[in-house]
Design a protein around this motif. Structure first.
Motif, PDB file in Angstrom:
ATOM      1  N   LEU A 295       0.835  -1.194   0.000  1.00 53.23           N
ATOM      2  CA  LEU A 295       0.000   0.000   0.000  1.00 53.23           C
ATOM      3  C   LEU A 295       0.874   1.250   0.000  1.00 53.23           C
ATOM      4  N   VAL A 296       0.566   2.168  -0.932  1.00 56.66           N
ATOM      5  CA  VAL A 296       1.314   3.426  -1.030  1.00 56.66           C
ATOM      6  C   VAL A 296       0.333   4.568  -1.260  1.00 56.66           C
ATOM      7  N   PRO A 297       0.701   5.813  -0.935  1.00 55.63           N
ATOM      8  CA  PRO A 297      -0.186   6.954  -1.199  1.00 55.63           C
ATOM      9  C   PRO A 297      -0.381   7.155  -2.698  1.00 55.63           C
ATOM     10  N   ARG A 298      -1.613   7.372  -3.103  1.00 56.73           N
ATOM     11  CA  ARG A 298      -1.868   7.611  -4.523  1.00 56.73           C
ATOM     12  C   ARG A 298      -1.150   8.859  -5.016  1.00 56.73           C
ATOM     13  N   SER A 299      -0.988   9.841  -4.139  1.00 60.03           N
ATOM     14  CA  SER A 299      -0.339  11.091  -4.529  1.00 60.03           C
ATOM     15  C   SER A 299       1.113  10.877  -4.945  1.00 60.03           C
ATOM     16  N   ILE A 301       2.217   8.368  -6.814  1.00 57.07           N
ATOM     17  CA  ILE A 301       2.379   7.613  -8.057  1.00 57.07           C
ATOM     18  C   ILE A 301       1.801   8.312  -9.265  1.00 57.07           C
ATOM     19  N   THR A 302       0.830   9.219  -9.094  1.00 57.44           N
ATOM     20  CA  THR A 302       0.252   9.947 -10.226  1.00 57.44           C
ATOM     21  C   THR A 302      -0.109  11.340  -9.763  1.00 57.44           C
ATOM     22  N   PRO A 303      -0.235  12.295 -10.695  1.00 63.23           N
ATOM     23  CA  PRO A 303      -0.743  13.609 -10.320  1.00 63.23           C
ATOM     24  C   PRO A 303      -2.127  13.476  -9.721  1.00 63.23           C
ATOM     25  N   PRO A 304      -2.495  14.358  -8.795  1.00 61.69           N
ATOM     26  CA  PRO A 304      -3.814  14.262  -8.159  1.00 61.69           C
ATOM     27  C   PRO A 304      -4.939  14.171  -9.177  1.00 61.69           C
ATOM     28  N   GLY A 305      -5.793  13.183  -9.003  1.00 62.74           N
ATOM     29  CA  GLY A 305      -6.964  13.034  -9.863  1.00 62.74           C
ATOM     30  C   GLY A 305      -6.725  12.297 -11.157  1.00 62.74           C
ATOM     31  N   ALA A 306      -5.465  11.967 -11.473  1.00 67.74           N
ATOM     32  CA  ALA A 306      -5.186  11.290 -12.744  1.00 67.74           C
ATOM     33  C   ALA A 306      -5.330   9.792 -12.584  1.00 67.74           C
ATOM     34  N   PRO A 307      -6.192   9.148 -13.408  1.00 68.48           N
ATOM     35  CA  PRO A 307      -6.413   7.711 -13.253  1.00 68.48           C
ATOM     36  C   PRO A 307      -5.475   6.853 -14.077  1.00 68.48           C
ATOM     37  N   LYS A 308      -4.551   7.470 -14.843  1.00 68.70           N
ATOM     38  CA  LYS A 308      -3.730   6.718 -15.781  1.00 68.70           C
ATOM     39  C   LYS A 308      -2.889   5.650 -15.082  1.00 68.70           C
ATOM     40  N   ALA A 309      -2.721   4.525 -15.767  1.00 69.59           N
ATOM     41  CA  ALA A 309      -1.872   3.421 -15.306  1.00 69.59           C
ATOM     42  C   ALA A 309      -2.318   2.867 -13.964  1.00 69.59           C
ATOM     43  N   GLN A 310      -3.619   2.943 -13.708  1.00 72.74           N
ATOM     44  CA  GLN A 310      -4.154   2.316 -12.512  1.00 72.74           C
ATOM     45  C   GLN A 310      -5.336   1.451 -12.900  1.00 72.74           C
ATOM     46  N   ILE A 311      -5.511   0.387 -12.137  1.00 69.83           N
ATOM     47  CA  ILE A 311      -6.722  -0.410 -12.305  1.00 69.83           C
ATOM     48  C   ILE A 311      -7.586  -0.159 -11.080  1.00 69.83           C
TER      49      ILE A 311
END
Length: 406
Positions: A295-299, A301-311
């Motif tokens: 588990l890691v913070p979403r912030s 791994i991607t810019p805030p609000g960006a869903p790219k490269a995530q499932i």
């Protein structure tokens, strides 16, 4: 000279060693109460350290000579290595090296003074032993070769001496370089050690050729970042990447990112880059799960609000979106799509056959729980991952063995 005189001088040596040990211990007692910041005392202690170090190197050189005489006399039928490892408390590899050095250079008269001088350390002793081994049986002047290695070590350091020995070995036996490289390649490895909290330690041992490629890539990347900071006033890195070790850690990550973004031809490996993170559709405090279950913070791994490269998945773990596109788009398809395979990789983590933990990287098969030929839909809820062995076993069970009556 007989054994009696040897024992008399041994007794003198033991007594002298006791005096030296007591003197060093008395120095340490004084050092332990010296005030912090006393630079003059620190300078004196450095002089003490130099004297002790020189004595240790002299003793090592003399030890090699003593062991050389033991080897010459030939009284140790079982060999010196096991005696050295046991009585001197050194590793088997170091004991072997000391025994070989004793046999090859321990009785060379021209080395008696240098080895006892305190100027020749253990690494130089090994370089001298390698030199003696290289010229053995070749007709070359052993004393001249040893003198050249010793001069190189004293003038340019032991690293240069080892380089010289390597050239000598290759000149005498050109095939030895290839043989050594093959052995080094066989010993090379890379492994990942998972630590607490999701951190990983990468243990890597590489032969000189592969190590040169990796080191050059890391060095050039780090140097470029440093130049940008120092000369261009730019900041190409996150604010928490400051020290040299942190720069190299970031460079390793950057090389991996470039590799994953490259074409299959450039990579030399045909694969679709893995989706690295999964997150629930509903808010869970801003956390995402890596493909390895961390588990890691979403912030991060991607810019805030960006869903790219995530499932994105439901609370029960069923994947529903990949890069904001539905995973189950064609239930009538015969084969699972890439998006579905990615989703199952996050959900199943490994082959789902009982007791099997082969990971998705083993090209696991998408198995229909309700058979496709019987109307089973090609959706992630109706599929699970199986390795090729267990997928075959599911469809073609091994026949039950018949037991004969007693």
């Amino acid at each position: 000279m007989g054994v009696g005189e040897l024992r008399e001088r041994l007794a003198v040596l033991v007594e002298a060693n006791a005096v030296v040990e007591q003197t060093i211990e008395s120095i340490l007692e004084v050092a332990r109460v010296v005030d912090v910041g006393d630079r003059q005392s620190a300078d004196v202690l450095l002089e003490v350290a130099e004297v002790v170090g020189r004595c240790e190197q002299a003793r090592h050189g003399q030890l090699i000579q003593v062991l050389g005489q033991v080897e010459r006399v030939g009284a140790r039928r079982a060999g010196l290595r096991s005696w050295i490892a046991t009585r001197l408390d050194v590793s088997d590899g170091k004991a072997r090296a000391m025994a070989q050095a004793a046999a090859r250079i321990g009785t060379v008269p021209e080395l008696a003074v240098p080895l006892s001088s305190g100027r020749v350390g253990a690494d130089t002793v090994r370089a001298l032993a390698r030199t003696a081994k290289a010229v053995e049986g070749t007709g070359r002047d052993r004393v001249a070769a040893l003198a050249e290695t010793l001069q190189t070590a004293e003038r340019d350091g032991v690293g240069a001496a080892n380089q010289r020995v390597r050239v000598l070995e290759h000149t005498i036996d050109p095939g030895s370089s290839e043989e050594l490289l093959n052995k080094q390649r066989a010993k090379s490895f890379a492994r990942v050690v998972e630590l607490e909290g999701g951190m990983c330690r990468f243990d890597v041992l590489l032969d000189p050729v592969r190590a040169t490629t990796v080191r050059c890539a890391l060095d050039q990347t780090v140097a470029a970042w440093i130049r940008e900071r120092q000369f261009d006033g730019a900041e190409p890195l996150p604010g928490d990447v400051r020290s040299t070790d942190q720069l190299y850690a970031h460079a390793v990550t950057r090389l991996a990112e470039v590799f994953l973004d490259a074409s299959p031809a450039q990579r030399g490996a045909k694969f679709v880059p893995e989706v690295l993170y999964s997150a629930p559709l509903t808010d869970d405090g801003g956390l995402a799960e890596s493909v390895y279950g961390t588990l890691v913070p979403r912030s991060a791994i991607t810019p805030p609000g960006a869903p790219k490269a995530q499932i994105l998945h439901l609370q029960d773990g069923q994947p529903v979106l990949l890069d904001a596109v539905a995973v189950d788009r064609d239930p009538a398809a015969r084969l699972a799509s890439r998006a579905q395979r990615v989703g199952m990789a996050f959900r199943d983590k490994h082959c789902t056959y009982p007791g099997c933990n082969r990971p998705p990287t083993w090209a696991l098969h998408a198995h229909h729980n309700d058979a496709y030929r019987e109307g089973g839909a090609t959706i992630v809820k109706n599929m699970s991952l199986l390795c090729s062995e267990h997928h075959t076993l599911i469809h073609h069970p091994a026949p039950a063995r018949r037991h004969s009556s007693p």
